[in-house]
Motif scaffolding. Structure first.
Motif, mmCIF file in Angstrom:
data_model
loop_
_atom_site.group_PDB
_atom_site.id
_atom_site.type_symbol
_atom_site.label_atom_id
_atom_site.label_comp_id
_atom_site.label_asym_id
_atom_site.label_seq_id
_atom_site.Cartn_x
_atom_site.Cartn_y
_atom_site.Cartn_z
ATOM 1 N N SER A 59 0.830 -1.199 0.000
ATOM 2 C CA SER A 59 0.000 0.000 0.000
ATOM 3 C C SER A 59 0.872 1.259 0.000
ATOM 4 O O SER A 59 0.615 2.202 -0.757
ATOM 5 C CB SER A 59 -0.916 -0.019 1.225
ATOM 6 N N ALA A 60 1.893 1.271 0.826
ATOM 7 C CA ALA A 60 2.805 2.420 0.880
ATOM 8 C C ALA A 60 3.564 2.571 -0.432
ATOM 9 O O ALA A 60 3.727 3.695 -0.938
ATOM 10 C CB ALA A 60 3.783 2.252 2.041
ATOM 11 N N TYR A 61 4.023 1.458 -1.011
ATOM 12 C CA TYR A 61 4.754 1.512 -2.279
ATOM 13 C C TYR A 61 3.857 2.045 -3.396
ATOM 14 O O TYR A 61 4.285 2.830 -4.226
ATOM 15 C CB TYR A 61 5.274 0.126 -2.660
ATOM 16 N N GLY A 62 2.613 1.607 -3.406
ATOM 17 C CA GLY A 62 1.671 2.074 -4.427
ATOM 18 C C GLY A 62 1.409 3.567 -4.311
ATOM 19 O O GLY A 62 1.323 4.283 -5.314
ATOM 20 N N SER A 63 1.311 4.035 -3.087
ATOM 21 C CA SER A 63 1.098 5.462 -2.849
ATOM 22 C C SER A 63 2.303 6.275 -3.341
ATOM 23 O O SER A 63 2.131 7.318 -3.980
ATOM 24 C CB SER A 63 0.869 5.701 -1.354
ATOM 25 N N ARG A 64 3.501 5.809 -3.052
ATOM 26 C CA ARG A 64 4.706 6.496 -3.525
ATOM 27 C C ARG A 64 4.747 6.539 -5.047
ATOM 28 O O ARG A 64 5.079 7.566 -5.642
ATOM 29 C CB ARG A 64 5.961 5.787 -2.990
ATOM 30 N N PHE A 65 4.410 5.431 -5.665
ATOM 31 C CA PHE A 65 4.408 5.352 -7.123
ATOM 32 C C PHE A 65 3.435 6.371 -7.713
ATOM 33 O O PHE A 65 3.776 7.100 -8.651
ATOM 34 C CB PHE A 65 4.038 3.931 -7.574
ATOM 35 N N SER A 66 2.236 6.442 -7.158
ATOM 36 C CA SER A 66 1.222 7.373 -7.665
ATOM 37 C C SER A 66 1.661 8.822 -7.512
ATOM 38 O O SER A 66 1.506 9.631 -8.440
ATOM 39 C CB SER A 66 -0.099 7.174 -6.926
ATOM 40 N N LYS A 67 2.206 9.165 -6.357
ATOM 41 C CA LYS A 67 2.636 10.545 -6.107
ATOM 42 C C LYS A 67 3.777 10.957 -7.033
ATOM 43 O O LYS A 67 3.774 12.065 -7.581
ATOM 44 C CB LYS A 67 3.051 10.714 -4.647
ATOM 45 N N ILE A 68 4.741 10.074 -7.218
ATOM 46 C CA ILE A 68 5.879 10.414 -8.077
ATOM 47 C C ILE A 68 5.440 10.499 -9.537
ATOM 48 O O ILE A 68 5.887 11.386 -10.269
ATOM 49 C CB ILE A 68 7.029 9.406 -7.886
ATOM 50 N N SER A 69 4.556 9.620 -9.951
ATOM 51 C CA SER A 69 4.048 9.680 -11.324
ATOM 52 C C SER A 69 3.346 11.012 -11.581
ATOM 53 O O SER A 69 3.523 11.630 -12.635
ATOM 54 C CB SER A 69 3.073 8.530 -11.584
ATOM 55 N N LYS A 70 2.565 11.467 -10.604
ATOM 56 C CA LYS A 70 1.884 12.754 -10.740
ATOM 57 C C LYS A 70 2.901 13.891 -10.810
ATOM 58 O O LYS A 70 2.764 14.807 -11.632
ATOM 59 C CB LYS A 70 0.916 12.983 -9.581
ATOM 60 N N GLN B 8 15.228 16.998 -12.188
ATOM 61 C CA GLN B 8 14.222 16.441 -11.271
ATOM 62 C C GLN B 8 13.466 15.284 -11.935
ATOM 63 O O GLN B 8 13.247 14.245 -11.316
ATOM 64 C CB GLN B 8 13.227 17.529 -10.830
ATOM 65 N N ILE B 9 13.073 15.477 -13.180
ATOM 66 C CA ILE B 9 12.340 14.423 -13.895
ATOM 67 C C ILE B 9 13.188 13.168 -14.027
ATOM 68 O O ILE B 9 12.685 12.046 -13.854
ATOM 69 C CB ILE B 9 11.850 14.933 -15.272
ATOM 70 N N LEU B 10 14.483 13.318 -14.293
ATOM 71 C CA LEU B 10 15.376 12.155 -14.387
ATOM 72 C C LEU B 10 15.429 11.395 -13.065
ATOM 73 O O LEU B 10 15.363 10.159 -13.039
ATOM 74 C CB LEU B 10 16.780 12.593 -14.813
ATOM 75 N N ILE B 11 15.555 12.125 -11.982
ATOM 76 C CA ILE B 11 15.605 11.463 -10.674
ATOM 77 C C ILE B 11 14.267 10.794 -10.358
ATOM 78 O O ILE B 11 14.223 9.651 -9.893
ATOM 79 C CB ILE B 11 16.010 12.463 -9.574
ATOM 80 N N PHE B 12 13.166 11.490 -10.638
ATOM 81 C CA PHE B 12 11.858 10.893 -10.401
ATOM 82 C C PHE B 12 11.654 9.642 -11.261
ATOM 83 O O PHE B 12 11.071 8.661 -10.808
ATOM 84 C CB PHE B 12 10.734 11.894 -10.656
ATOM 85 N N SER B 13 12.151 9.670 -12.483
ATOM 86 C CA SER B 13 12.038 8.501 -13.361
ATOM 87 C C SER B 13 12.810 7.322 -12.788
ATOM 88 O O SER B 13 12.333 6.176 -12.822
ATOM 89 C CB SER B 13 12.548 8.833 -14.757
ATOM 90 N N LYS B 14 14.004 7.582 -12.252
ATOM 91 C CA LYS B 14 14.777 6.512 -11.608
ATOM 92 C C LYS B 14 14.017 5.968 -10.402
ATOM 93 O O LYS B 14 13.973 4.758 -10.187
ATOM 94 C CB LYS B 14 16.140 7.032 -11.160
ATOM 95 N N ARG B 15 13.425 6.877 -9.644
ATOM 96 C CA ARG B 15 12.666 6.444 -8.474
ATOM 97 C C ARG B 15 11.495 5.555 -8.880
ATOM 98 O O ARG B 15 11.217 4.548 -8.223
ATOM 99 C CB ARG B 15 12.173 7.651 -7.685
ATOM 100 N N VAL B 16 10.816 5.907 -9.961
ATOM 101 C CA VAL B 16 9.694 5.091 -10.436
ATOM 102 C C VAL B 16 10.190 3.698 -10.822
ATOM 103 O O VAL B 16 9.548 2.690 -10.497
ATOM 104 C CB VAL B 16 8.967 5.780 -11.617
ATOM 105 N N ARG B 17 11.333 3.619 -11.489
ATOM 106 C CA ARG B 17 11.889 2.303 -11.849
ATOM 107 C C ARG B 17 12.205 1.479 -10.597
ATOM 108 O O ARG B 17 11.921 0.280 -10.537
ATOM 109 C CB ARG B 17 13.123 2.466 -12.721
#
Length: 129
Positions: A20-31, A54-63
């Motif tokens: 649940s926490a991982y899904g929430s992080r994924f949704s927030k970063i995608s937004k 920032q977008i590059l770092i967020f993209s890495k985080r999403v991966r």
């Protein structure tokens, strides 16, 4: 002391909360990525460079979040399989599947740590401005 049904069940519930926490992080970063991508077109060169970083770092985080979700799902699967094996008194197989579940759980936590380090890196870019 042998493996009983309560031990994999405890891991099962823990992983569910983490998912649940991982899904929430994924949704927030995608937004955030979507919002920054829109903002990218409306700024000067210096701000665009900042936004691209920032977008590059967020993209890495999403991966990384996708990987840790995969590890957590695998852990959940093997935890459930371990409980199933215990119900049919396949103790050796239950022990093996539970060990695999624990390994995937630890991998998930390790990947989560790496993702948090990237989160800190994104904040550091903010502080430089």
């Amino acid at each position: 002391m042998g493996l009983n049904i309560n031990i994999p069940a405890f891991l099962f519930s823990t992983i569910s909360l983490l998912m649940s926490a991982y899904g929430s992080r994924f949704s927030k970063i995608s937004k955030l990525i979507r919002d920054l991508s829109i903002e990218l077109d409306n700024n000067n060169l210096e701000e665009r460079i900042y936004l691209k970083n920032q977008i590059l770092i967020f993209s890495k985080r999403v991966r990384y979040i996708k990987r840790l979700q995969l590890a957590a799902i695998s852990s959940l699967f093997f935890s459930a399989l371990s409980m199933f094996c215990l119900l049919f008194e396949k103790i050796n197989f239950a022990n093996i599947t539970f060990i695999i579940a624990l390994i995937f759980f630890l991998v998930s936590l390790l990947i989560s740590l790496i993702e948090i380090l990237y989160s800190i890196k994104a904040l550091q870019i903010n502080f430089k401005i």
